[in-house]
Design a protein around this motif. Structure first.
Motif, PDB file in Angstrom:
ATOM      1  N   ASP A 199       0.803  -1.223   0.000  1.00  0.00           N
ATOM      2  CA  ASP A 199       0.000   0.000   0.000  1.00  0.00           C
ATOM      3  C   ASP A 199       0.838   1.277   0.000  1.00  0.00           C
ATOM      4  OD1 ASP A 199       1.048  -0.223   2.513  1.00  0.00           O
ATOM      5  OD2 ASP A 199      -0.865  -0.154   3.586  1.00  0.00           O
ATOM      6  N   ASP A 200       2.167   1.138  -0.065  1.00  0.00           N
ATOM      7  CA  ASP A 200       3.024   2.327  -0.046  1.00  0.00           C
ATOM      8  C   ASP A 200       4.378   1.976  -0.653  1.00  0.00           C
ATOM      9  OD1 ASP A 200       4.311   4.694   0.394  1.00  0.00           O
ATOM     10  OD2 ASP A 200       4.380   4.521   2.582  1.00  0.00           O
ATOM     11  N   GLU A 201       4.490   2.072  -1.977  1.00  0.00           N
ATOM     12  CA  GLU A 201       5.726   1.686  -2.645  1.00  0.00           C
ATOM     13  C   GLU A 201       6.886   2.615  -2.307  1.00  0.00           C
ATOM     14  OE1 GLU A 201       5.500   1.037  -6.799  1.00  0.00           O
ATOM     15  OE2 GLU A 201       3.819  -0.360  -6.690  1.00  0.00           O
ATOM     16  N   ALA A 202       6.575   3.787  -1.756  1.00  0.00           N
ATOM     17  CA  ALA A 202       7.647   4.708  -1.366  1.00  0.00           C
ATOM     18  C   ALA A 202       8.348   4.240  -0.094  1.00  0.00           C
ATOM     19  CB  ALA A 202       7.087   6.114  -1.167  1.00  0.00           C
ATOM     20  N   ASN A 203       7.704   3.327   0.621  1.00  0.00           N
ATOM     21  CA  ASN A 203       8.279   2.788   1.854  1.00  0.00           C
ATOM     22  C   ASN A 203       9.101   1.550   1.482  1.00  0.00           C
ATOM     23  OD1 ASN A 203       8.883   2.159   4.479  1.00  0.00           O
ATOM     24  ND2 ASN A 203       6.756   1.853   5.134  1.00  0.00           N
ATOM     25  N   VAL A 204      10.374   1.768   1.175  1.00  0.00           N
ATOM     26  CA  VAL A 204      11.227   0.728   0.601  1.00  0.00           C
ATOM     27  C   VAL A 204      12.423   0.438   1.512  1.00  0.00           C
ATOM     28  CG1 VAL A 204      12.645   0.085  -1.393  1.00  0.00           C
ATOM     29  CG2 VAL A 204      10.591   1.475  -1.717  1.00  0.00           C
TER      30      VAL A 204
END
Length: 268
Positions: A31-36
């Motif tokens: 749900d949050d591809e920026a959280n990598v």
């Protein structure tokens, strides 16, 4: 020695909330591809090997797959640091998740109670612009199980305060409880193994229902059953190798036990 192969066109979805992309060496939230979280190469290989297996992966197999010809130069601390990096990355994306279980003095296993699904990578689009390029995380070295660490200071003889004695008693009780719990967890891992052969005191179990011809391995185990009658065979469809843990007593029993591990590589 054959190196750990790439996952090809497959990613892994963990607990319906985290995607592991071995080819990109990243973990990120659905749900949050920026959280990598970015992994280094050995850590990625470690995680790929563990998550693709059905059952326990012994330490010898990890050394061979991840470090290949350099495995003789790798210490237990190197292995445990890589496992710590995986756990840290997972906990940042999903606090409280405990996907990787340590099997004392043997190896590691993925918790079967946590859902892990192998999915074609084309079903998951990953935006590489979100990938963070960070400095390697420094992890405090963890001593391998069973290794005694010399104390830094010598404690002088003195009369202990009553509160100190009470505290030591409480800590001893807690430690005993944790040991019993650890033993119970270790035993539970093998409850899901399937009986392949139980004959004349020779016991062979496999991590999955037999789908491959493993007779060439079991023949070797049968010839050594007199010394190690309890054998646990692990393999997956992703890798062509087969790993074995052979013991004098069933794993998880209260009896004094002696185990050894081996693995067999089968050409594709």
């Amino acid at each position: 020695m054959e190196q750990c192969s790439s996952s090809g066109s497959y990613n892994y979805m963990i607990n319906d909330e985290i995607i592991f992309n071995p080819d990109k060496r990243v973990l990120y939230r659905v749900d949050d591809e920026a959280n990598v979280e970015t992994l280094n190469t050995p850590t990625t290989k470690c995680f790929l090997l563990l998550i693709s297996r059905n059952g326990i992966v012994d330490q010898a197999t990890i050394y061979s797959y991840v470090w290949g010809e350099n495995e003789s130069m790798i210490t237990p601390n190197n292995l445990y640091q890589n496992i710590s990096l995986i756990r840290r990355a997972l906990s940042k994306l999903s606090p409280g998740i405990n996907l990787i279980k340590t099997i004392p003095r043997i190896g590691f296993s993925i918790d079967t109670e946590i859902k892990v699904e192998k999915i074609p990578s084309e079903k998951v689009e990953y935006d590489e612009s979100h990938e963070r390029h960070e400095n390697p995380i420094e992890v405090k070295k963890e001593p391998a199980p069973g290794v005694n660490v010399a104390p830094n200071d010598v404690v002088k003889n003195k009369i202990l305060h009553p509160m100190v004695i009470i505290s030591l008693a409480v800590l001893t009780t807690i430690a005993s409880a944790l040991f019993v719990s650890s033993t119970s967890r270790q035993s539970s891992y093998f409850l899901s193994y399937h009986a392949y052969l139980n004959n004349d005191g020779c016991n062979i179990y496999t991590s999955v229902t037999t789908q491959r011809d493993i007779k060439f391995v079991t023949d070797k185990l049968i010839s050594k059953c007199e010394r190690t009658p309890w054998n646990y065979v692990s393999y997956s469809n992703l890798f062509s190798d087969i790993s074995v843990i052979s013991c004098a007593q069933p794993l998880g029993s209260n009896k004094k036990n002696s185990c050894k591990s081996a693995y067999f590589f089968v050409g594709s």
